[in-house]
Design an enzyme around this catalytic site. Structure first.
Site, mmCIF file in Angstrom:
data_model
loop_
_atom_site.group_PDB
_atom_site.id
_atom_site.type_symbol
_atom_site.label_atom_id
_atom_site.label_comp_id
_atom_site.label_asym_id
_atom_site.label_seq_id
_atom_site.Cartn_x
_atom_site.Cartn_y
_atom_site.Cartn_z
ATOM 1 N N LYS A 1 -1.221 2.410 1.394
ATOM 2 C CA LYS A 1 -1.368 3.467 0.381
ATOM 3 C C LYS A 1 -0.338 4.580 0.577
ATOM 4 O O LYS A 1 0.121 5.191 -0.377
ATOM 5 C CB LYS A 1 -2.765 4.078 0.486
ATOM 6 C CG LYS A 1 -3.825 3.215 -0.117
ATOM 7 C CD LYS A 1 -5.003 4.087 -0.568
ATOM 8 C CE LYS A 1 -6.207 3.231 -0.860
ATOM 9 N NZ LYS A 1 -7.157 3.199 0.256
ATOM 10 N N ARG A 2 -0.004 4.806 1.823
ATOM 11 C CA ARG A 2 0.969 5.844 2.141
ATOM 12 C C ARG A 2 2.289 5.625 1.398
ATOM 13 O O ARG A 2 3.009 6.544 1.075
ATOM 14 C CB ARG A 2 1.213 5.807 3.657
ATOM 15 C CG ARG A 2 1.824 7.014 4.271
ATOM 16 C CD ARG A 2 1.617 6.972 5.778
ATOM 17 N NE ARG A 2 1.993 5.678 6.344
ATOM 18 C CZ ARG A 2 3.236 5.291 6.597
ATOM 19 N NH1 ARG A 2 4.236 6.095 6.315
ATOM 20 N NH2 ARG A 2 3.470 4.108 7.128
#
Ligand code: GLU
Length: 472
Positions: A239-240
């Site tokens: 997700k980063r």
């Protein structure tokens, strides 16, 4: 010969990410390349983490990508009676046993093992004892103690793990619910899966599962473990990195053809070719050509492929995806030109259909203000006369086509002894509100006569106001 049957078996605990979608694609391609069947199974036994919203995401994503499954979706939660039956079968054959070790004991054991520098694993206390049922008792699989488990991984090549490395796996929890490593084997046997393609995060599960196949008297399928996808910085895609679900790519204006093409090239190649339609992939795909090494995500390449497919697919098909973007942006399609007329004009100018829709808004809705910089430069008193002349010329055009409009601008410029740009650029700003648009003749054509005339009037008014305010 056994027919090829593959499956995609996501757990519905979140979005369908690119990694999952690529696994699904490889699994789909392997089945289709061999004329086999592709099964979709939803592994929803973790009731707490599974959600209907996630199931919907997965089904929507797969459907949008066109990875049509031949069987399913099969939900594991519909198969609990079957798992119970197989657990009983293993217990009866003494290939599984009840273990009543308390959580406390297991926790202590773990701590001791860690302190002694040994890999934490169940010590087999209940293995040979008849134990009585307790609230905490689980069912464990009796894993062989000796020998090793070997398989020839379709991606990684030969792999062998000593049984001494494995412990007796829990196959049913205290509440009787079966665990992943067990259900996956029962399902893959019942669904006659010939090839299991999955992420390499499952590689440690495979020897355990192979032992369960043997205990059930079944021939294990072939396994292929696909390496992970890395983010642009080389770390595992997460997700980063802004990793999003597949349906987000749809909403961001990517074509399914582009995303599939992109995904297939993440870890698979055929010579130095870059462009593949799904049909071509099916013809050329070989699981043995999948790279062992992780591949890196590259948004620029995805954009490049999206642009390629926007330019290449039949206009009607792209127009449909554009219509979807209009819907997302709240643009009323009925108030402007046909979408199939917009696509060829804009195709070279955008990377996504979202951009295409945004840039096409002015074909459907009037703007309220001119872009300040463009207006400052182009809507000046010197432009009044050219704009007035071209307005009159345009008003008399009956056959509103790009060709006629092109000629009209040339004729007007000639009649005024001006270069074409001296008319075209103020006209562009007048009609589009900004200095950027496709070629002026096509832009006028798409904007339509009535809107063009109205906007030129607005520009003339702007010039007058500017003049009155003392601007020159
Ligand atoms: N349900 C597992 C997952 O989503 C996949 C299991 C498998 O492919 O064997 O990671």
């Amino acid at each position: 010969m056994m027919i090829t049957r593959t499956r995609f078996a996501p757990s519905p605990t979140g979005l369908l990410h690119v990694g999952g979608a690529r696994t699904a694609l490889f699994s789909y391609l392997l089945a289709k390349a061999e004329g086999g069947k592709f099964v979709l199974r939803i592994e929803d036994t973790d009731l707490e983490r599974s959600s209907e919203a996630s199931v919907k995401e997965i089904l929507d994503g797969m459907t949008w990508l066109g990875l049509d499954w031949d069987e399913g979706p099969i939900f594991q939660t519909d198969r609990f009676p079957r798992y119970k039956e197989v657990i009983q079968q293993l217990l009866a054959a003494d290939k599984a046993y009840q273990c009543c070790c308390s959580k406390d004991r297991l926790e202590k054991l773990r701590e001791q093992q860690m302190a002694a520098g040994i890999k934490p694993r169940y010590d087999g206390k209940c293995r040979d004892n008849k134990t009585s049922d307790t609230a905490e008792s689980v069912i464990r699989f009796r894993n062989p103690h000796t020998g090793s488990v070997a398989w020839d991984d379709l991606v990684r090549g030969p792999i062998s793990i000593a049984n001494a490395e494995l412990d007796d796996l829990v196959i049913a929890r205290p509440d009787g619910s079966p665990t992943y490593n067990f259900t996956v084997v029962v399902d893959d046997i019942d669904m006659q899966i010939s090839d299991v393609i999955r992420g390499d995060d499952h590689i440690n599960n495979t020897p355990r599962q192979i032992n369960i196949y043997h205990a059930l008297g079944a021939q294990p399928p072939a396994f292929g473990h696909v390496p992970m996808i890395l983010g642009e910085d080389g770390a595992r895609l997460s997700k980063r990195h802004g990793a999003v679900g597949v349906t987000q790519y749809r909403d961001d204006g990517y074509l399914p053809e582009a995303l599939l093409n992109y995904l297939v090239r993440l870890g698979w190649s055929h010579g130095d070719e870059e462009i593949f339609s799904l049909d071509e992939m099916i013809k050329l795909f070989k699981i043995s050509d999948v790279n062992k090494k992780p591949s890196g995500f590259n948004t620029e390449k995805l954009n490049w492929l999206n642009q390629h497919w926007i330019r290449t697919l039949p206009v009607e098909q792209v127009a449909e995806a554009l219509a979807y973007q209009f819907k997302l942006l709240g643009i009323d399609q009925s108030s402007g030109p046909a979408l199939i007329d917009i696509v060829p004009v804009q195709a070279d100018r955008v990377k996504t259909l979202k951009e295409m829709a945004e840039q096409s808004r002015i074909l459907f809705e009037d703007f309220t203000e001119f872009d300040a910089n463009a207006a400052k430069k182009n809507l000046r008193p010197v432009s009044r006369e050219p704009l007035t002349k071209i307005r009159a010329a345009l008003e008399s055009v009956n056959d509103w086509t790009a060709e006629v409009l092109h000629q009209t601008i040339i004729d007007t410029a000639e009649s005024m002894d001006l270069k074409m740009g001296k008319i075209a650029q103020p006209l562009r700003v007048a009609v589009c509100g900004s200095g950027v648009s496709p070629s002026i003749d096509k832009t006028l054509w798409l904007v339509g006569k009535e809107r063009c005339l109205r906007r030129i009037d607005m520009a003339l008014e702007y010039i007058s106001k500017r003049e009155a305010a003392g601007g020159g």
